[in-house]
Design an enzyme around this catalytic site. Structure first.
Site, PDB file in Angstrom:
ATOM      1  CG  ASP A  84     -13.016   2.273   3.258  1.00 38.15           C
ATOM      2  OD1 ASP A  84     -12.243   3.054   3.835  1.00 38.15           O
ATOM      3  OD2 ASP A  84     -13.168   1.092   3.617  1.00 38.15           O
TER       4      ASP A  84
ATOM      5  NE  ARG B 252     -16.934  11.075   8.201  1.00 39.91           N
ATOM      6  CZ  ARG B 252     -17.768  10.686   9.148  1.00 39.91           C
ATOM      7  NH1 ARG B 252     -18.674  11.516   9.632  1.00 39.91           N
ATOM      8  NH2 ARG B 252     -17.704   9.442   9.594  1.00 39.91           N
TER       9      ARG B 252
HETATM   10  O1  1CP Z   1     -14.975   8.998   9.541  1.00 36.37           O
HETATM   11  C1  1CP Z   1     -14.490   9.103   8.408  1.00 36.37           C
HETATM   12  O2  1CP Z   1     -14.582  10.140   7.737  1.00 36.37           O
HETATM   13  C2  1CP Z   1     -13.877   7.872   7.897  1.00 36.37           C
HETATM   14  C3  1CP Z   1     -12.411   7.662   7.951  1.00 36.37           C
HETATM   15  C4  1CP Z   1     -12.056   6.964   6.637  1.00 36.37           C
HETATM   16  C5  1CP Z   1     -11.512   7.578   5.493  1.00 36.37           C
HETATM   17  C6  1CP Z   1     -11.125   9.017   5.311  1.00 36.37           C
HETATM   18  C7  1CP Z   1     -12.293   5.611   6.329  1.00 36.37           C
HETATM   19  C8  1CP Z   1     -12.948   4.588   7.192  1.00 36.37           C
HETATM   20  N1  1CP Z   1     -11.884   5.385   5.020  1.00 36.37           N
HETATM   21  C9  1CP Z   1     -11.404   6.562   4.488  1.00 36.37           C
HETATM   22  C10 1CP Z   1     -10.951   6.762   3.092  1.00 36.37           C
HETATM   23  C11 1CP Z   1      -9.961   5.830   2.519  1.00 36.37           C
HETATM   24  N2  1CP Z   1      -9.707   4.569   2.995  1.00 36.37           N
HETATM   25  C12 1CP Z   1      -9.151   6.050   1.375  1.00 36.37           C
HETATM   26  C13 1CP Z   1      -9.256   7.206   0.387  1.00 36.37           C
HETATM   27  C14 1CP Z   1      -8.790   8.499   0.716  1.00 36.37           C
HETATM   28  C15 1CP Z   1      -7.368   8.885   0.930  1.00 36.37           C
HETATM   29  O3  1CP Z   1      -6.452   8.071   1.114  1.00 36.37           O
HETATM   30  O4  1CP Z   1      -7.190  10.112   0.906  1.00 36.37           O
HETATM   31  C16 1CP Z   1      -8.333   4.914   1.238  1.00 36.37           C
HETATM   32  C17 1CP Z   1      -7.240   4.699   0.214  1.00 36.37           C
HETATM   33  C18 1CP Z   1      -8.703   3.998   2.246  1.00 36.37           C
HETATM   34  C19 1CP Z   1      -8.126   2.661   2.385  1.00 36.37           C
HETATM   35  C20 1CP Z   1      -8.458   1.815   3.547  1.00 36.37           C
HETATM   36  N3  1CP Z   1      -9.642   1.689   4.240  1.00 36.37           N
HETATM   37  C21 1CP Z   1      -7.544   0.886   4.086  1.00 36.37           C
HETATM   38  C22 1CP Z   1      -6.157   0.619   3.524  1.00 36.37           C
HETATM   39  C23 1CP Z   1      -5.170   1.623   3.963  1.00 36.37           C
HETATM   40  C24 1CP Z   1      -4.837   1.635   5.428  1.00 36.37           C
HETATM   41  O5  1CP Z   1      -5.200   2.614   6.091  1.00 36.37           O
HETATM   42  O6  1CP Z   1      -4.199   0.669   5.894  1.00 36.37           O
HETATM   43  C25 1CP Z   1      -8.183   0.232   5.160  1.00 36.37           C
HETATM   44  C26 1CP Z   1      -7.595  -0.831   6.059  1.00 36.37           C
HETATM   45  C27 1CP Z   1      -9.519   0.741   5.243  1.00 36.37           C
HETATM   46  C28 1CP Z   1     -10.573   0.308   6.180  1.00 36.37           C
HETATM   47  C29 1CP Z   1     -11.089   1.434   6.967  1.00 36.37           C
HETATM   48  N4  1CP Z   1     -11.920   2.402   6.458  1.00 36.37           N
HETATM   49  C30 1CP Z   1     -12.146   3.353   7.402  1.00 36.37           C
HETATM   50  C31 1CP Z   1     -11.440   2.973   8.592  1.00 36.37           C
HETATM   51  C32 1CP Z   1     -11.456   3.737   9.881  1.00 36.37           C
HETATM   52  C33 1CP Z   1     -10.756   1.780   8.292  1.00 36.37           C
HETATM   53  C34 1CP Z   1      -9.830   0.989   9.222  1.00 36.37           C
HETATM   54  C35 1CP Z   1     -10.647   0.187  10.149  1.00 36.37           C
HETATM   55  C36 1CP Z   1      -9.930  -0.716  11.121  1.00 36.37           C
HETATM   56  O7  1CP Z   1      -9.031  -1.482  10.758  1.00 36.37           O
HETATM   57  O8  1CP Z   1     -10.388  -0.700  12.277  1.00 36.37           O
END
Ligand code: 1CP
Length: 344
Positions: free
Chosen positions: A76, A39
């Site tokens: 994402d 990253r």
């Molecule tokens: O700082 C970082 O490196 C970012 C953290 C991060 C990661 C690793 C985010 C930001 N997204 C992801 C990858 C991701 N997101 C994947 C693929 C990788 C894997 O699962 O190994 C997937 C399937 C998601 C899905 C995702 N993104 C969801 C649905 C699942 C869940 O967790 O409920 C949601 C709601 C998101 C939005 C999101 N993206 C990232 C964050 C921190 C958030 C949540 C934000 C919030 O609600 O405040």
């Protein structure tokens, strides 16, 4: 190995396996030092998502380290709003921010569904790389956010606790809310179809906030959009299994399975495994639902909960997973403990 012979595909096909296949939500993530390094190399989270070589690399990292049975594409759910024309950025230490859509004028600024692929083409490239680089036995899962969950971020412009801005829009301007949902629904179907065409063997629809929908609206805004998406996918690619994740839907998960016909239903940590085994598992493969907190706390409680969860689902089609994503504070060594408890 043919796709249909992989363990995850067999479970999704309805087979009861002696040892369940396993993967983890957010398995590519900040708890892994190698993820943090890649990253940093990419520059930012979004630059990582849109860099096919590096996104494929972080997808592969947990497969190399742990030998999970499935890899989930690194991307994402918020890339779809961005591809529709919303501004998207991540505030370090806080989370995503988006330009908001709460009026007809905001909707008019969004682009057409056909145009999303211009932005999303690097994601399809990541899938293609993964298809050629994953071990022969590993299943490749594509994904998208479900329309309600994606809409909550587009309406509020960020994550919220109770989705109040989106519920308010339903009450105050239903035509705009419905038009936004329709746009996201069509974009999501088109996006998932392209992921399948690039090599995804399974797709998962994350409805992370379905539990915030008022009960009477669950059918209209969680089930009906899922049906529309699934119908489009099935028309283009019959036979590709679909995993639904109506998070915090509680007992409405049963109606979700009945109405959508998903091959698998992922369940969150709040669901009682005995209930899910009795009510859901006869209808679909179940995926879940170890408390991700156990990967921080570890110890005997982790071993016991892993074995009890797997035992609850031993008599039907099942994929072991967490009830939500692994957190940055998790200890990578605890994942090994979990896998030993599961696989012996
Ligand atoms: O700082 C970082 O490196 C970012 C953290 C991060 C990661 C690793 C985010 C930001 N997204 C992801 C990858 C991701 N997101 C994947 C693929 C990788 C894997 O699962 O190994 C997937 C399937 C998601 C899905 C995702 N993104 C969801 C649905 C699942 C869940 O967790 O409920 C949601 C709601 C998101 C939005 C999101 N993206 C990232 C964050 C921190 C958030 C949540 C934000 C919030 O609600 O405040």
């Amino acid at each position: 190995m043919q796709s249909k012979d992989k363990l995850v595909m067999r479970a999704l096909g309805g087979e009861t396996l002696p040892t369940p296949p396993v993967w983890m939500m957010r398995q590519a993530g900040r708890y892994l030092p190698e993820y943090r390094a890649t990253r940093a190399e990419a520059g930012s989270f979004l630059e990582l998502c849109y860099n096919p070589e590096l996104a494929a690399e972080v997808t592969l990292q947990p497969i190399r380290r742990y030998g999970f049975d499935a890899a989930i594409l690194f991307a994402d759910i918020l890339l779809v709003p961005q591809a529709l024309g919303a501004d998207l950025w991540f505030v370090e230490g806080e989370g995503p921010r988006l330009s908001t859509v709460t009026s007809q004028a905001d909707l008019d600024k969004l682009g057409p569904v056909d145009a999303i692929h211009d932005t999303l083409s690097p994601i399809y490239e990541t899938v293609k790389i993964l298809k050629s680089e994953l071990p022969a036995e590993t299943t490749l899962i594509g994904f998208a956010g479900a329309p309600w969950t994606v809409a909550t971020y587009m309406i509020a412009g960020r994550g919220t606790k109770d989705q109040a801005p989106s519920r308010s829009l339903i009450y105050q301007n239903r035509p705009v809310f419905d038009a936004l949902m329709d746009r996201i629904t069509d974009a999501t179907a088109a996006y998932l179809i392209k992921q399948i065409e690039a090599g995804a063997e399974v797709v998962k629809l994350f409805d992370s906030w379905s539990g915030a929908l008022p009960g009477a609206l669950f059918d209209q805004y969680a089930i009906q959009p899922a049906i529309k998406i699934i119908n489009q996918i099935r028309a283009a690619h019959p036979g590709v299994p679909i995993i639904g994740f109506p998070r915090q839907a509680g007992e409405k998960a049963e109606a979700f399975i009945d109405a959508t016909g998903v091959e698998a239903c992922a369940i969150d940590t709040s669901v009682d495994p005995a209930w899910a085994a009795r009510v859901l598992q006869p209808k679909a493969c179940v995926q879940g639902n170890l408390d991700p907190l156990l990967l921080i706390t570890g110890g005997d409680a982790l071993i016991k909960a892993t074995q009890e969860t797997a035992a609850a689902f031993a008599n039907g089609p099942y994929i072991f997973n967490l009830g939500h994503g692994i957190t940055p504070e998790a200890d990578p060594a605890n994942v090994d403990v979990m896998l030993r408890a599961l696989r012996g």
